[in-house]
Design an enzyme around this catalytic site. Structure first.
Site, PDB file in Angstrom:
ATOM      1  N   ASP A 354     -51.850 -35.426  57.089  1.00  0.00           N
ATOM      2  CA  ASP A 354     -50.972 -36.562  57.376  1.00  0.00           C
ATOM      3  C   ASP A 354     -51.762 -37.634  58.115  1.00  0.00           C
ATOM      4  OD1 ASP A 354     -47.948 -37.477  57.618  1.00  0.00           O
ATOM      5  OD2 ASP A 354     -48.889 -37.870  59.561  1.00  0.00           O
ATOM      6  N   ASN A 362     -49.177 -49.913  59.229  1.00  0.00           N
ATOM      7  CA  ASN A 362     -48.453 -50.839  58.355  1.00  0.00           C
ATOM      8  C   ASN A 362     -47.982 -52.070  59.121  1.00  0.00           C
ATOM      9  OD1 ASN A 362     -48.340 -50.359  55.607  1.00  0.00           O
ATOM     10  ND2 ASN A 362     -46.699 -48.863  55.743  1.00  0.00           N
ATOM     11  N   ASP A 371     -51.556 -49.876  52.066  1.00  0.00           N
ATOM     12  CA  ASP A 371     -51.949 -49.296  50.777  1.00  0.00           C
ATOM     13  C   ASP A 371     -53.459 -49.126  50.686  1.00  0.00           C
ATOM     14  OD1 ASP A 371     -49.295 -49.301  50.061  1.00  0.00           O
ATOM     15  OD2 ASP A 371     -49.424 -51.103  48.804  1.00  0.00           O
ATOM     16  N   GLU A 398     -47.566 -40.917  53.302  1.00  0.00           N
ATOM     17  CA  GLU A 398     -48.912 -40.880  53.889  1.00  0.00           C
ATOM     18  C   GLU A 398     -49.445 -39.463  53.986  1.00  0.00           C
ATOM     19  OE1 GLU A 398     -46.032 -41.123  57.446  1.00  0.00           O
ATOM     20  OE2 GLU A 398     -46.151 -41.854  55.384  1.00  0.00           O
TER      21      GLU A 398
END
Length: 488
Positions: A354, A362, A371, A398
């Site tokens: 993770d 983000n 991304d 993620e």
């Protein structure tokens, strides 16, 4: 919204020009009675040439199919066939279709059959096969004409046989053009097929009249010759029009059947021509049959190969994550199930990875930056996994997952730690995220009596502990629910 006035004006001028052409043809026949044959043949020749030029100009337009060039070639062959009568008419030798003229009239059918046979989705190799079949068909047409006519002319007893060749060929083109138009989707090809259907309808009627009625009359140089101009003038007007943008229409079942059956057109035409030649030239007929069978066979092999490649590409797309380029969740589930069925318990270890604080990443760099971060992390994990013979996939969001082909805890922990360090030290990850990127990894070993879901749950539990312990670490899930932790 109405049509552009300039467009309507241009079409009106073309229509007026075509009408004037017909009037001029009639006037010249009237005024030049002693040279009526030559004048009429010349007018018909120019009308076909006009159609050829209009089709060539249509082919040069943006968004139009380049097959208009092939139609232009057909019109040029017909125009040349009519022009071949001029020397005979000028010298008073009869001007009634000498052998060269008959040959060119038959050859003009081959490009039209080629256009009506192929499909836009066919690769270049298939089009080359179709082109070769069209050339063989043209050769058979030449042989048929040569068997009934000479350069000087056509014996009267052979005229009915040649009429039947024209009738069959014209009917074949007419029927095929209508079928391709009716079954075509909204595209430049459908516009082309519709244009050919209109042209072929008029041409079939005119040719039938000329071959079966007018041929017993006085020949060229009469007012009925204006009918021969008509199909070419109509095609020239259609080709000169400025069409609207082509709307794509979903294919119906009949459309698909016609498209799939269209490759049969050229082989079928070859077989018909070969059957006509069989009594007089069996060796040439055999060559035509062989070409039809071999050409269709090669076409089928190439079509199957292309279909197989498309299936492989679709399978790859279905199992590859579009964002990161590594395997997706579906492919991981298939791989895990396969590994689990190979042995009980399977010799595999699962790593669940993770990206730490991904929401903060983000927020900091925006979704495009997030991304890019996921792609960078996926590249690092995929590279590390491939070096160790492991399998990496995106699990969702993620999270990533890695299947390690070993049950030794030490091997799995070493790989997990190597991945953690590689992500943390990656310049690509740092650049994409605007700062240092870390990952938490949960490790679980497949146990006897367990299920694939048990393994995933165990790795998830270990990952949860890794995140709870401060993130940026590797945690091994133990059977007694205790954990071995490798901190950063």
């Amino acid at each position: 919204m109405g049509d552009d006035p300039r467009k309507r004006g241009g079409e009106a001028r073309l229509l007026a020009l075509a009408a004037l052409y017909l009037c001029g043809h009639a006037l010249l026949i009237t005024l030049l009675r002693t040279h009526a044959q030559v004048v009429s043949i010349a007018c018909v020749t120019v009308a076909a040439a006009w159609a050829a030029v209009a089709c060539a100009r249509r082919a040069r337009r943006a968004g139009e199919t380049k097959d208009w060039w092939i139609v232009a070639l057909a019109m040029l062959l017909w125009s040349a066939g009519m022009a071949a009568n001029l020397p005979f008419a000028a010298t008073g030798q009869g001007a009634v279709n000498p052998g060269v003229s008959m040959l060119l009239f038959v050859l003009y059918m081959a490009p039209l059959l080629f256009v009506l046979a192929w499909r836009p989705e066919d690769p270049a190799a298939v089009r080359r096969i179709d082109g070769g079949l069209a050339l063989v068909l043209a050769g058979l047409f030449c042989a048929i004409v040569a068997g009934h006519a000479s350069v000087a002319g056509t014996p009267l007893e052979n005229v009915p046989a040649l009429r039947s060749v024209y009738d069959v060929g014209n009917a074949f083109i007419l029927g095929l053009a209508f079928i391709r138009w009716l079954a075509g989707a909204g595209s430049p090809q459908r516009v082309l097929f519709g244009s050919l259907a209109i042209y072929a309808s008029i041409y079939f009627a005119v040719a039938f009249y000329v071959n079966h009625v007018e041929s017993i009359g006085p020949g060229y140089g009469v007012f009925s010759d204006l009918a021969i101009d008509f199909p070419f003038l109509v095609l020239a007007l259609i080709a000169s029009r400025r069409g609207r943008p082509h709307a794509e229409i979903a294919l119906r079942r009949v459309d698909k059947v016609v498209q799939l059956a269209s490759p049969l057109v050229l082989p079928l035409a070859l077989l018909l021509a070969s059957a006509h030649l069989m009594p007089s030239q069996p060796w040439l007929a055999g060559l035509g049959i062989a070409a039809a069978v071999l050409g269709y066979g090669m076409r089928t092999v190439l079509a199957q190969l292309r279909a197989q490649e498309q299936l492989e590409r679709l399978a790859a797309v279905a199992t590859i994550d579009a964002l990161t380029g590594i395997a997706n969740r579906r492919r991981f589930d298939e791989r895990l199930a396969s590994e689990w069925m190979s042995a009980r318990p399977p010799a595999i270890t699962l790593l669940l990875v993770d990206v730490d604080h991904f929401k903060a990443i983000n927020d900091r760099v925006g979704h495009p930056g997030g991304d890019a971060c996921l792609r960078a992390v996926a590249h690092v994990l995929g590279t590390q996994a491939s070096r160790s013979g492991a399998f990496a996939a995106r699990y969702g969001g993620e999270e990533f997952v890695v299947l390690v082909p070993a049950r030794e805890e030490g091997v799995a922990l070493a790989l997990a730690e190597s991945m953690r360090e590689a992500v943390s030290g990656s310049d690509a990850c740092r650049t994409a995220a605007g700062g240092r990127v870390t990952v938490s990894i949960g490790v679980a070993v497949a146990r006897a009596g367990g299920t694939p879901q048990d393994l995933v749950d165990a790795a998830d539990a270990a990952l949860y502990r890794a995140k709870g312990a401060g993130r940026d670490r590797v945690v091994l899930h133990a059977r007694d629910a205790s954990s071995v932790t490798t901190a950063s």
